[in-house]
Design a protein around this motif. Sequence first.
Motif, PDB file in Angstrom:
ATOM      1  N   ASN A 156       1.205  -3.458   0.074  1.00 20.51           N
ATOM      2  CA  ASN A 156       1.860  -2.517   0.983  1.00 20.51           C
ATOM      3  C   ASN A 156       0.982  -2.065   2.137  1.00 20.51           C
ATOM      4  O   ASN A 156       0.927  -0.883   2.468  1.00 20.51           O
ATOM      5  CB  ASN A 156       2.386  -1.294   0.216  1.00 20.51           C
ATOM      6  CG  ASN A 156       3.671  -1.610  -0.522  1.00 20.51           C
ATOM      7  OD1 ASN A 156       4.394  -2.523  -0.131  1.00 20.51           O
ATOM      8  ND2 ASN A 156       3.934  -0.875  -1.576  1.00 20.51           N
ATOM      9  N   GLU A 171       7.830   0.406   4.559  1.00 22.64           N
ATOM     10  CA  GLU A 171       6.703   1.001   5.279  1.00 22.64           C
ATOM     11  C   GLU A 171       6.808   2.529   5.226  1.00 22.64           C
ATOM     12  O   GLU A 171       5.804   3.224   5.046  1.00 22.64           O
ATOM     13  CB  GLU A 171       6.715   0.510   6.735  1.00 22.64           C
ATOM     14  CG  GLU A 171       5.568   1.038   7.552  1.00 22.64           C
ATOM     15  CD  GLU A 171       5.669   0.645   9.021  1.00 22.64           C
ATOM     16  OE1 GLU A 171       6.031  -0.509   9.303  1.00 22.64           O
ATOM     17  OE2 GLU A 171       5.394   1.501   9.881  1.00 22.64           O
ATOM     18  N   ARG A 184       6.936  -9.485   3.462  1.00 19.06           N
ATOM     19  CA  ARG A 184       7.471  -8.843   4.658  1.00 19.06           C
ATOM     20  C   ARG A 184       6.410  -8.694   5.750  1.00 19.06           C
ATOM     21  O   ARG A 184       6.727  -8.658   6.914  1.00 19.06           O
ATOM     22  CB  ARG A 184       8.083  -7.485   4.332  1.00 19.06           C
ATOM     23  CG  ARG A 184       7.086  -6.514   3.750  1.00 19.06           C
ATOM     24  CD  ARG A 184       7.785  -5.347   3.130  1.00 19.06           C
ATOM     25  NE  ARG A 184       6.862  -4.639   2.272  1.00 19.06           N
ATOM     26  CZ  ARG A 184       6.614  -4.969   1.040  1.00 19.06           C
ATOM     27  NH1 ARG A 184       7.226  -6.005   0.504  1.00 19.06           N
ATOM     28  NH2 ARG A 184       5.750  -4.280   0.317  1.00 19.06           N
ATOM     29  N   PHE A 243      -0.908  -0.509  -4.734  1.00 21.52           N
ATOM     30  CA  PHE A 243       0.346  -1.123  -5.154  1.00 21.52           C
ATOM     31  C   PHE A 243       0.145  -2.592  -5.499  1.00 21.52           C
ATOM     32  O   PHE A 243      -0.790  -3.237  -5.007  1.00 21.52           O
ATOM     33  CB  PHE A 243       1.375  -1.031  -4.025  1.00 21.52           C
ATOM     34  CG  PHE A 243       1.652   0.372  -3.574  1.00 21.52           C
ATOM     35  CD1 PHE A 243       2.530   1.181  -4.283  1.00 21.52           C
ATOM     36  CD2 PHE A 243       1.034   0.899  -2.441  1.00 21.52           C
ATOM     37  CE1 PHE A 243       2.779   2.471  -3.858  1.00 21.52           C
ATOM     38  CE2 PHE A 243       1.284   2.180  -2.021  1.00 21.52           C
ATOM     39  CZ  PHE A 243       2.158   2.984  -2.729  1.00 21.52           C
ATOM     40  N   VAL A 257       5.652   3.549   1.936  1.00 20.39           N
ATOM     41  CA  VAL A 257       4.185   3.500   1.833  1.00 20.39           C
ATOM     42  C   VAL A 257       3.578   4.736   2.481  1.00 20.39           C
ATOM     43  O   VAL A 257       2.707   5.410   1.917  1.00 20.39           O
ATOM     44  CB  VAL A 257       3.638   2.222   2.521  1.00 20.39           C
ATOM     45  CG1 VAL A 257       2.110   2.264   2.564  1.00 20.39           C
ATOM     46  CG2 VAL A 257       4.090   0.978   1.769  1.00 20.39           C
ATOM     47  N   ARG A 294      -8.075   2.025   1.217  1.00 24.43           N
ATOM     48  CA  ARG A 294      -7.140   3.035   1.718  1.00 24.43           C
ATOM     49  C   ARG A 294      -6.930   4.124   0.665  1.00 24.43           C
ATOM     50  O   ARG A 294      -6.831   5.304   0.990  1.00 24.43           O
ATOM     51  CB  ARG A 294      -5.798   2.365   2.063  1.00 24.43           C
ATOM     52  CG  ARG A 294      -4.760   3.312   2.634  1.00 24.43           C
ATOM     53  CD  ARG A 294      -3.485   2.585   3.003  1.00 24.43           C
ATOM     54  NE  ARG A 294      -2.831   2.005   1.828  1.00 24.43           N
ATOM     55  CZ  ARG A 294      -1.729   1.266   1.853  1.00 24.43           C
ATOM     56  NH1 ARG A 294      -1.158   0.974   3.009  1.00 24.43           N
ATOM     57  NH2 ARG A 294      -1.188   0.788   0.750  1.00 24.43           N
ATOM     58  N   ASN A 310      -1.093  13.140  -0.236  1.00 20.00           N
ATOM     59  CA  ASN A 310      -2.066  12.772   0.784  1.00 20.00           C
ATOM     60  C   ASN A 310      -3.494  13.126   0.379  1.00 20.00           C
ATOM     61  O   ASN A 310      -4.424  12.351   0.573  1.00 20.00           O
ATOM     62  CB  ASN A 310      -1.682  13.453   2.100  1.00 20.00           C
ATOM     63  CG  ASN A 310      -2.631  13.094   3.220  1.00 20.00           C
ATOM     64  OD1 ASN A 310      -3.318  13.953   3.744  1.00 20.00           O
ATOM     65  ND2 ASN A 310      -2.688  11.812   3.553  1.00 20.00           N
ATOM     66  N   ILE A 312       0.400  -2.056   6.194  1.00 21.50           N
ATOM     67  CA  ILE A 312       1.324  -2.082   7.324  1.00 21.50           C
ATOM     68  C   ILE A 312       0.925  -3.248   8.222  1.00 21.50           C
ATOM     69  O   ILE A 312      -0.207  -3.300   8.728  1.00 21.50           O
ATOM     70  CB  ILE A 312       1.280  -0.758   8.130  1.00 21.50           C
ATOM     71  CG1 ILE A 312       1.455   0.449   7.207  1.00 21.50           C
ATOM     72  CG2 ILE A 312       2.302  -0.769   9.263  1.00 21.50           C
ATOM     73  CD1 ILE A 312       2.795   0.612   6.571  1.00 21.50           C
ATOM     74  N   PHE A 327      -3.083   5.674  -3.811  1.00 16.29           N
ATOM     75  CA  PHE A 327      -2.209   4.664  -4.413  1.00 16.29           C
ATOM     76  C   PHE A 327      -2.714   3.248  -4.171  1.00 16.29           C
ATOM     77  O   PHE A 327      -3.162   2.910  -3.075  1.00 16.29           O
ATOM     78  CB  PHE A 327      -0.802   4.758  -3.808  1.00 16.29           C
ATOM     79  CG  PHE A 327       0.021   5.876  -4.362  1.00 16.29           C
ATOM     80  CD1 PHE A 327       0.670   5.738  -5.579  1.00 16.29           C
ATOM     81  CD2 PHE A 327       0.162   7.059  -3.655  1.00 16.29           C
ATOM     82  CE1 PHE A 327       1.429   6.774  -6.086  1.00 16.29           C
ATOM     83  CE2 PHE A 327       0.922   8.084  -4.152  1.00 16.29           C
ATOM     84  CZ  PHE A 327       1.569   7.951  -5.382  1.00 16.29           C
ATOM     85  N   LEU A 356      -4.863   5.317   7.923  1.00 17.51           N
ATOM     86  CA  LEU A 356      -3.505   5.865   7.953  1.00 17.51           C
ATOM     87  C   LEU A 356      -3.328   7.181   7.180  1.00 17.51           C
ATOM     88  O   LEU A 356      -2.879   8.176   7.742  1.00 17.51           O
ATOM     89  CB  LEU A 356      -2.514   4.797   7.477  1.00 17.51           C
ATOM     90  CG  LEU A 356      -1.042   5.129   7.655  1.00 17.51           C
ATOM     91  CD1 LEU A 356      -0.677   5.284   9.123  1.00 17.51           C
ATOM     92  CD2 LEU A 356      -0.179   4.045   7.020  1.00 17.51           C
ATOM     93  N   PRO A 357      -3.709   7.246   5.861  1.00 24.88           N
ATOM     94  CA  PRO A 357      -3.501   8.531   5.139  1.00 24.88           C
ATOM     95  C   PRO A 357      -4.335   9.664   5.733  1.00 24.88           C
ATOM     96  O   PRO A 357      -3.924  10.825   5.674  1.00 24.88           O
ATOM     97  CB  PRO A 357      -3.922   8.213   3.709  1.00 24.88           C
ATOM     98  CG  PRO A 357      -4.736   6.985   3.784  1.00 24.88           C
ATOM     99  CD  PRO A 357      -4.257   6.219   4.974  1.00 24.88           C
ATOM    100  N   ALA A 399       4.155   7.677   0.478  1.00 24.66           N
ATOM    101  CA  ALA A 399       3.289   7.627  -0.695  1.00 24.66           C
ATOM    102  C   ALA A 399       1.873   8.058  -0.343  1.00 24.66           C
ATOM    103  O   ALA A 399       1.150   8.654  -1.137  1.00 24.66           O
ATOM    104  CB  ALA A 399       3.269   6.216  -1.276  1.00 24.66           C
ATOM    105  N   LEU A 400       1.484   7.760   0.880  1.00 23.55           N
ATOM    106  CA  LEU A 400       0.133   8.123   1.317  1.00 23.55           C
ATOM    107  C   LEU A 400       0.067   9.558   1.820  1.00 23.55           C
ATOM    108  O   LEU A 400      -0.965   9.991   2.329  1.00 23.55           O
ATOM    109  CB  LEU A 400      -0.333   7.166   2.421  1.00 23.55           C
ATOM    110  CG  LEU A 400      -0.466   5.695   2.016  1.00 23.55           C
ATOM    111  CD1 LEU A 400      -0.819   4.848   3.211  1.00 23.55           C
ATOM    112  CD2 LEU A 400      -1.517   5.529   0.924  1.00 23.55           C
ATOM    113  N   GLY A 401       1.215  10.252   1.754  1.00 22.45           N
ATOM    114  CA  GLY A 401       1.176  11.674   2.070  1.00 22.45           C
ATOM    115  C   GLY A 401       1.809  12.081   3.377  1.00 22.45           C
ATOM    116  O   GLY A 401       1.710  13.243   3.771  1.00 22.45           O
ATOM    117  N   ALA A 402       2.460  11.121   4.064  1.00 27.35           N
ATOM    118  CA  ALA A 402       3.105  11.506   5.318  1.00 27.35           C
ATOM    119  C   ALA A 402       4.331  12.353   5.014  1.00 27.35           C
ATOM    120  O   ALA A 402       5.122  11.993   4.140  1.00 27.35           O
ATOM    121  CB  ALA A 402       3.514  10.268   6.095  1.00 27.35           C
TER     122      ALA A 402
END
Lengths: 247, 810
Positions: free
Chosen positions: A97, B717, B408, A93, B720, A159, A86, A99, A91, A110-111, B723-726
Motif C-alpha cells: 500500500n 489510497e 494498482r 500491509f 492507506v 513508513r 497517526n 502511494i 501499519f 506521508l504520515p 490508516a496512517l492517520g489522515a
Amino acid sequence: MSNELIVLNQIQKIFYTEEVETHALSNISLTIKEGEYVSISGPSGCGKSTLLSLLGLLDTSTGGEYKLAGHDVSNISKEERARIRNKEIGFIFQSFNLISDLDVEENVELPLTYRKDLSKSQRQEMVKDALQKVDMSHRGKHFPSQLSGGQQQRVAVARAIAGNPSIILADEPTGNLDSKNAQAVMALLDKLHSEGATICMVTHDPRSAERAERNIDVLDGQVIADKKVLPNHSESTSITAEEAVAV
Amino acid sequence: MLNFQDFKYAIRLLSKRPGFTALTISVMAVGLGLSIYLFSFLNTMAFKPLPFKDAENLIIMDSKVNGMLYNGGSLDLHDYHEIRTNLKGIAEFSAVDETSANVSGRDGARRYNAALMETNMFQITRTQPLMGRSFTETENQVGAENVAVIGYDMWRNHFGGDPEVLSQSVRVNGVTTKIIGVMPEGYFFPRNAEIWMPARQDATQMQRGEGGSYTGLAHLAPGTTLADINRQLEVIMKRLEERYPKTNNGQSAYATTFPMSTMGNGGNAFLAAMYIVAILLLILASINVGNLLLSRAIERSKETAIRVALGAPRSRLIGQMLWESIIICSVGGIIGLLVAAWGLEVTESITATFTDDKPFFWWKFGVDSFTIKIFFVFVIGTILVTGLLPAWKNSGADFNSVLRDGTRGALGKKSGRLNRLLVMSEVFLSLTVLIAASVMVVGTYIATNADYGADTDDVLTARVRLTQAQYDTPEKRAQFVEVLESRLQNTVGISKVSISSDLPGEYAWRPTVAIEGKEYVDEKSFPRATYIATSHNALKNLGVELRQGRYFDSSDKGLDKSTVVVTESFVERHFDSESPIGKRIRIVEVDGETPRWLTIVGVVEHTIQGQSFSPVRRDPSVFRPISQAPRLNLIVAMKLTAEQTVAIRSLRKTLESIDSDLPAYLIKPYQTMIDRNTAGIGFASKIFLMFAIVAVILASSGIYGVMSNTVVQRTQEIGVKRALGASDEKVTREFLWKGAKQFIWGGIPGLLAGGGLGFMLGQLMATGVVALGSISIVIVVIIGSVVLFATYLPTKKALQLEPSEALRYE
C-alpha cells in the motif's frame, strides 16, 4: 497495569449483509503489553484481519471495550481515531500500500505530514532515519513501481516506524513476498522488536508466527489459544537483521 | 484489426448495458448533431458557391469607408470604372445596382426588388432568360426604349403566367417599359431581384459623385486569388482618394465572395468563433464518451489480461475496443444527422426573418453533399478520439500484474495522469466554449435592449419610393410629403405621422460635415455624421426627446430655409458639450443640394442609426426638415389608434388618392423593424446559448465522471492515508486541492482561449472589455465550483467507508 498497551474486553464485530448476520469476532478479550511481539494466526476467514483492523482503529467494534495506552478508544470520534492512528500506530500491509504517485521519501514522510507538531526539517530527519533503518536511503527518489516487492515492503516498514509509534501492526507482511524477501522483512521486525518496539502481526505462516514471543490463535472469531513461544525461536531463522537489509 | 466476431461481441456487450449504450449514443448524437448542423448552416450562409456554372470564381466588389465594409451597391460609378480599367487578373467584369421599382398594374402599384445592370450580368451568372432575351448594348444607352426582364415569380403572379408577356408593357416607376424576357424559376440574382433593367449610366458623360452606386461583379482569371484583388484594390482606391479627396475621403474598396458579402463587418471573426465552438463541443462530447469507454476498459482490465494471457495480439484488443466506438459514434452520428436535418429545415424559416425582404436565394438549408461529407469526417474523427483513450489505457499495461492482483500501483500512475489530462481538457474546453457563448448572449441582450432614441410602441412604418420621373424637382417632393402628412394626420386609425428619409434604427447617409469656425487642414479631416431629412413634427412624434432649443416648426418649412437639429452626441463630439444653439454647420458632400450654412435650432437625445451593436451606433446625427431637403426614398411612421389593418387600408387609400403609381411597401410595426436589426445575431446567440447549455451539461457530467472515477480508483489510497492517520478533513482538502490544481492547469489556457474568442466576438457585439472580464470571472467561478463539487461528492462517499473497507476496496 502501567505497561499494558492494549486491553480488549469482550470485543464483538458483527457484519450485517442483507439480513444475514455474520459474527466476525465474538467476545474477544486480550491484553498486549509494551514491548511485546505478538503474532495472531488462524485460517483464512477466521477474523484475524478484522481483529487487527479493530486494534488499528481502522474499524469500530459492534460491542465490548477497547483501551489503548489506558484510554478507552471504543467510542471516540473519527478525528480522534485518525489522530491516534497517526501518532500511536504504525501499519505494515500485505500488499505494501505505497502511494504510486509519491516517491519513496514522500511515502515515508506521508504520515508525518499529518502531524502539526513537526517542522519540514524534522520530518526530513525522521524520514532519513527510518530509511536508514531499512537500508533504503539510496532509493529515496525512486517510485514504488521501480522497486521490487521486498524493497517496497521495506519502504512500508520505514513508513510504519518513521513516527515512532507505540505499536506496529503488520497484516501478513510477508504474504506477497518470496521466501528470501520474507525472511529479510521478518528480520527487520525482529530488529525493531529488539530495539523496544511493540509489534502485533497477523500471519498464517507458521514460520513467521514462530518469530513472535507470543502467539494468539483465532478460529471462527474467537481466541482459541494464547501462548508464549519458546525463547529459542530466533535460532530457526536463517537470516539476521543485518543480512536482511542487504536483500 | 477489425474482426466480425469482435463486432458481435461488442454488440452483445453494448446490449447488456442498455443504460450505458443509450447514454454514450445520446452524448455523441448531441455533439455530432450540433456540429454537423452548424458546419452545414455556415457553409450555406458563407461558403457554398451560388448555383451557377463557374460560381466558384465569382466575386463581388463594394466600398469600404474608414475600414467599415459596406455591401449591396456602394461603389461609386466612377470608382467602379477606375477599378475596371486598372484591376488585373479579372476574366469578366460587370456591375449591378440593387434598387426597387414601383410596378403598376390593373389592381394598383406594387413595389419589387429591382436591379439596374450592365448588359452582361446574366452572362456573369451563366444564365439565359427562360423566355425572350437579355439586353443589347443599344438598350443600355440613355434615351433608348425602356425595357425590362422580369423574374419567373413576377411573370406567374403579376402576369398570370401569360405566354404572350413579351409583347406587353408595364409602368415601372411611372414609365412605360417593354418586357423583353423572363428569367428561369429561382433566379433572383444578385440577392432577391425580380425585375432587371439596364443601368444606362455612362461615367464619361457624368461628373464624379453624380452617378449611382454599384456592386462590381467579376470572374477571377485562373491563378488569381481574392487576396491579389484586394491588394490591387487598396492601391487603386488610395490613388483615387489622393486624387479626389472631397468625394473619396476615407473611401476604399474590397472584394469578397458572394455569400461572404452578406456576413458584413466582423464576419470572419464571427465565423471563426462559431467553427471553433462547434469543434470544441464535438471534442468535449468525444472526450466524455471516450472517458466512459475508458471506465469500461478499466472495469474489464482483468478480462483483457486474460485475453493477453491467451495470446490475443494487441491489434486485436484495440480492434475490439474500437468496435464499441464505431457502433456508438455511427449510431450517434446517424441520429445527429437526422436532428441536424430537422434543424436545417427549421432554420430555413428562421433565416427569412433576417432581412426586410425575401431571404437571399442561395439560402437553401438542408442535407447537401457538404453535410454528408462533414458527417463522415466527424464520425471517423470521433471514432478515433473515443477509441483512442481506452486503447491508450490498454497499451503497455502490465497484464501479468493484473492477473497476479495487487498491482494498482503499476497502473495507477498512468491512470492518474490520464484522468488529470481528461479533467484539464474538460475544463479548458468548457471555459472556452462558455466564455465565447456568454459574450455572444450578453452582447445580444445588450443589443436587443438598446435605446434607439425613439418610441416604437404601437407605431406602424411603411416605405414609399417617389419616382424620379414623376417627382423630378425638390418642390414636387416637398409638396408630396406635405400632402401625405396632412391627409394621413386626418385619417381614421392613425395619429402622430412622421415622414423621414430614415428612422432611428435604420442606417442612413453619412456625409462629411463642417462646423463654422473650425479649421480643417484638408478634405480628409472633415468629420462624418448621419444626415436625415424629417417632416417638421417627426422628432417630437417619434418621442426623440428634446435636450436644448426647439424641435422643427412651421417656421422651418421651405426650400430656402437652413435649419438643423443635432443629437447630443453631435454636441459632445464637436462643441465640447457647450450649447450649439445658433451655431452653424455645413454638409460638405451635398449630393445635389446647394451647399449652405445650416443653423442649429435644437438638440435632441442620441439616436442609433443602424444596428445597435454596429460600429456606427455612437455616430452623431443631423436632422434637417424634409421641406428644406426633400428626398425620393421615404419612410412613414404612424402611431396606431385602431387596428393595424385599418391603418394599412387608410395608408394605401391615401397614397392612391395622391398618386396611384406609388405603392407602400415593407409595411410593418416599428418594433418589428427594430427587432430585425438583431434577428441575425439573436439567432446566432441562440445557437451559442444552445452550445453553452450542452457544454455545461457535458462538462459537468464529464468532470464528475472523471473525478468520481479518479476517487474510486484511489479508494485504497484513501484507506492507506486514513490508516496512517489522515483525518477525513485532511483527505477531503487534499483531494479538493488536487481538483483545484487540475482546474488551474486547464483553466488558465481555457481562460486565455475563451478570452481571445470572447474578445473577438466582443468587438463584433460591442460588449466591451469590462463585460468580457465580468463574464470570464462568472464562468471561472461556475466551472471551478463544478470541479470542486465533482471532487467533493465522490470523496465524501469514499470517506463513508471504514478505513478497513477502503483498504480492501476492489
